[in-house]
Design an enzyme around this catalytic site. Structure first.
Site, PDB file in Angstrom:
ATOM      1  N   GLY A   1      65.679-101.882  98.182  1.00 28.36           N
ATOM      2  CA  GLY A   1      65.113-101.546  96.877  1.00 28.36           C
ATOM      3  C   GLY A   1      66.034-101.913  95.728  1.00 28.36           C
TER       4      GLY A   1
ATOM      5  CG  LEU B   1      62.895-104.592  95.080  1.00 34.63           C
ATOM      6  CD1 LEU B   1      61.417-104.852  95.351  1.00 34.63           C
ATOM      7  CD2 LEU B   1      63.736-104.977  96.283  1.00 34.63           C
TER       8      LEU B   1
ATOM      9  N   GLY C   1      67.113-111.912  93.062  1.00 32.83           N
ATOM     10  CA  GLY C   1      67.540-112.341  94.406  1.00 32.83           C
ATOM     11  C   GLY C   1      66.470-111.985  95.435  1.00 32.83           C
ATOM     12  CG  HIS C   2      65.787-107.896  96.391  1.00 31.79           C
ATOM     13  ND1 HIS C   2      66.401-107.160  95.402  1.00 31.79           N
ATOM     14  CD2 HIS C   2      66.438-107.588  97.535  1.00 31.79           C
ATOM     15  CE1 HIS C   2      67.375-106.437  95.930  1.00 31.79           C
ATOM     16  NE2 HIS C   2      67.417-106.678  97.220  1.00 31.79           N
TER      17      HIS C   2
ATOM     18  CD  GLN D   1      74.964-118.316 103.037  1.00 25.03           C
ATOM     19  OE1 GLN D   1      74.183-118.213 103.978  1.00 25.03           O
ATOM     20  NE2 GLN D   1      76.259-118.497 103.196  1.00 25.03           N
TER      21      GLN D   1
ATOM     22  CB  VAL E   1      69.295-115.564  92.946  1.00 27.34           C
ATOM     23  CG1 VAL E   1      68.857-115.676  91.502  1.00 27.34           C
ATOM     24  CG2 VAL E   1      68.243-116.142  93.875  1.00 27.34           C
TER      25      VAL E   1
HETATM   26  P1  AMP Z   1      69.724-105.456  99.863  1.00 24.03           P
HETATM   27  O1  AMP Z   1      68.548-104.853  99.184  1.00 24.03           O
HETATM   28  O2  AMP Z   1      70.946-105.545  99.001  1.00 24.03           O
HETATM   29  O3  AMP Z   1      69.976-104.885 101.241  1.00 24.03           O
HETATM   30  O4  AMP Z   1      69.338-106.980 100.113  1.00 24.03           O
HETATM   31  C1  AMP Z   1      68.154-107.345 100.769  1.00 24.03           C
HETATM   32  C2  AMP Z   1      68.184-108.822 101.015  1.00 24.03           C
HETATM   33  O5  AMP Z   1      68.294-109.516  99.774  1.00 24.03           O
HETATM   34  C3  AMP Z   1      69.375-109.281 101.881  1.00 24.03           C
HETATM   35  O6  AMP Z   1      68.930-110.266 102.799  1.00 24.03           O
HETATM   36  C4  AMP Z   1      70.324-109.860 100.851  1.00 24.03           C
HETATM   37  O7  AMP Z   1      71.174-110.856 101.380  1.00 24.03           O
HETATM   38  C5  AMP Z   1      69.346-110.455  99.855  1.00 24.03           C
HETATM   39  N1  AMP Z   1      69.967-110.629  98.536  1.00 24.03           N
HETATM   40  C6  AMP Z   1      70.611-109.700  97.797  1.00 24.03           C
HETATM   41  N2  AMP Z   1      71.089-110.239  96.652  1.00 24.03           N
HETATM   42  C7  AMP Z   1      70.739-111.552  96.672  1.00 24.03           C
HETATM   43  C8  AMP Z   1      70.941-112.662  95.788  1.00 24.03           C
HETATM   44  N3  AMP Z   1      71.606-112.525  94.636  1.00 24.03           N
HETATM   45  N4  AMP Z   1      70.459-113.870  96.148  1.00 24.03           N
HETATM   46  C9  AMP Z   1      69.779-114.025  97.322  1.00 24.03           C
HETATM   47  N5  AMP Z   1      69.541-113.021  98.199  1.00 24.03           N
HETATM   48  C10 AMP Z   1      70.020-111.802  97.876  1.00 24.03           C
END
Ligand code: AMP
Length: 286
Positions: A31, A33, A36-37, A148, A176
């Protein structure tokens, strides 16, 4: 968009979708969000017929001194963002649904979780892998998209899927970034404009390391020093680690020879940020 809270209803809904011949794309998140998400959701959309996003702040992947209680929770805004992306299903299970009384089955690894993040966050990847496996069992996706940004997590999830014969394809989406180069993260919400500005030293460090590698430098010590420099010159930073590893196996390297991953964790005014960049000798594109 349909919001579902129980594993049983999720499995039932996915059975129906599957019967219709739909390929299921899945994006797990905690969450809060951001763009990136969204990029992960767009990628899942391209690779599948219906998209499922989960929001679950997984207690098992937070250490006792980490920010579980303060982790940003913005469900209303998250739902709006997902509706705008035409997501078909949102899965928001509660803690009792994912970790009911008597829970005692965990996914553990050998070498791969002992380095980098795993060294600084014992138990973190055990929590991540276990929740991802549980979410896969609830959603039965054909494709799951990860970022990534969490490079070691991506490697570990691929390893788990291969080792346990999970019938899901793992797709990795690029990081991102803000205009300043700072990787977008839910934790950036803890910062004001001045702190965000200082945090851009992390990408400057990664970029100078990458540029050195591109220009033919092979001495890991020298490259790490160049990465650390702009970070350590910035007020309020503590560098936990800067490491150069094989991009596929995460094996630690003494000399550069092929495609590598420069990764790091830095605390800025106490907030822990991770980031990474891929680099290869002579390559001028990521
Ligand atoms: P999280 O909500 O932080 O657990 O992230 C969920 C997914 O979003 C994971 O696969 C992260 O690697 C991806 N994610 C988080 N930040 C970014 C970003 N800036 N760019 C690309 N993917 C992201």
């Amino acid at each position: 968009m349909k919001t579902i809270k129980t594993v049983k209803s999720m499995q039932k809904a996915m059975q129906t979708e599957r019967r219709k011949g739909h390929r299921i794309g899945f994006v797990p998140t905690m969450g809060a969000l951001h763009e990136g998400h969204s990029s992960l959701v767009r990628k899942a959309r391209k690779l599948s017929d219906i998209v499922v996003v989960s929001i679950f702040v997984n207690p098992a992947q937070f250490g006792p001194s980490e920010d579980l209680a303060n982790y940003p929770r913005t469900l209303r805004a998250d739902k709006k963002l997902l509706r705008n992306l035409d997501v078909e299903y949102l899965f928001t299970p509660g803690n009792d649904e994912m970790y009911p009384d008597g829970f005692q089955t965990w996914i553990e690894f050998e070498e791969i979780t002992r380095k980098l993040e795993g060294k600084f966050r014992p138990g973190h990847f055990r929590g991540v892998a276990t929740i991802v496996a549980k979410l896969f069992n609830a959603i039965t996706p054909d494709i799951a998209v990860f970022g990534q940004k969490d490079a070691q997590q991506a490697v570990i999830i691929k390893r788990m899927v291969q080792d346990l014969n999970m019938p899901v394809k793992i797709s990795i989406a690029p990081t991102v970034r803000e205009k300043s180069g700072l990787a977008i993260s839910s934790r950036n919400r803890y910062f004001n404009a001045e702190q965000l500005d200082r945090a851009s030293c992390i990408y400057r460090g990664l970029r100078s390391g990458r540029d050195l590698i591109r220009s033919g430098e092979t001495d890991v010590g020298k490259i790490i020093k160049a990465v650390r420099k702009p970070i350590e010159e910035t007020k309020g930073t503590i560098t936990e680690y800067v490491s150069i590893n094989d991009a596929l196996t995460l094996e630690k390297l003494d000399r550069i020879d092929g495609k590598v991953l420069i990764s790091l964790a830095v605390r800025l005014d106490g907030v822990r940020l991770i980031d990474n960049i891929a680099a290869a000798p002579g390559k001028s594109k990521d």
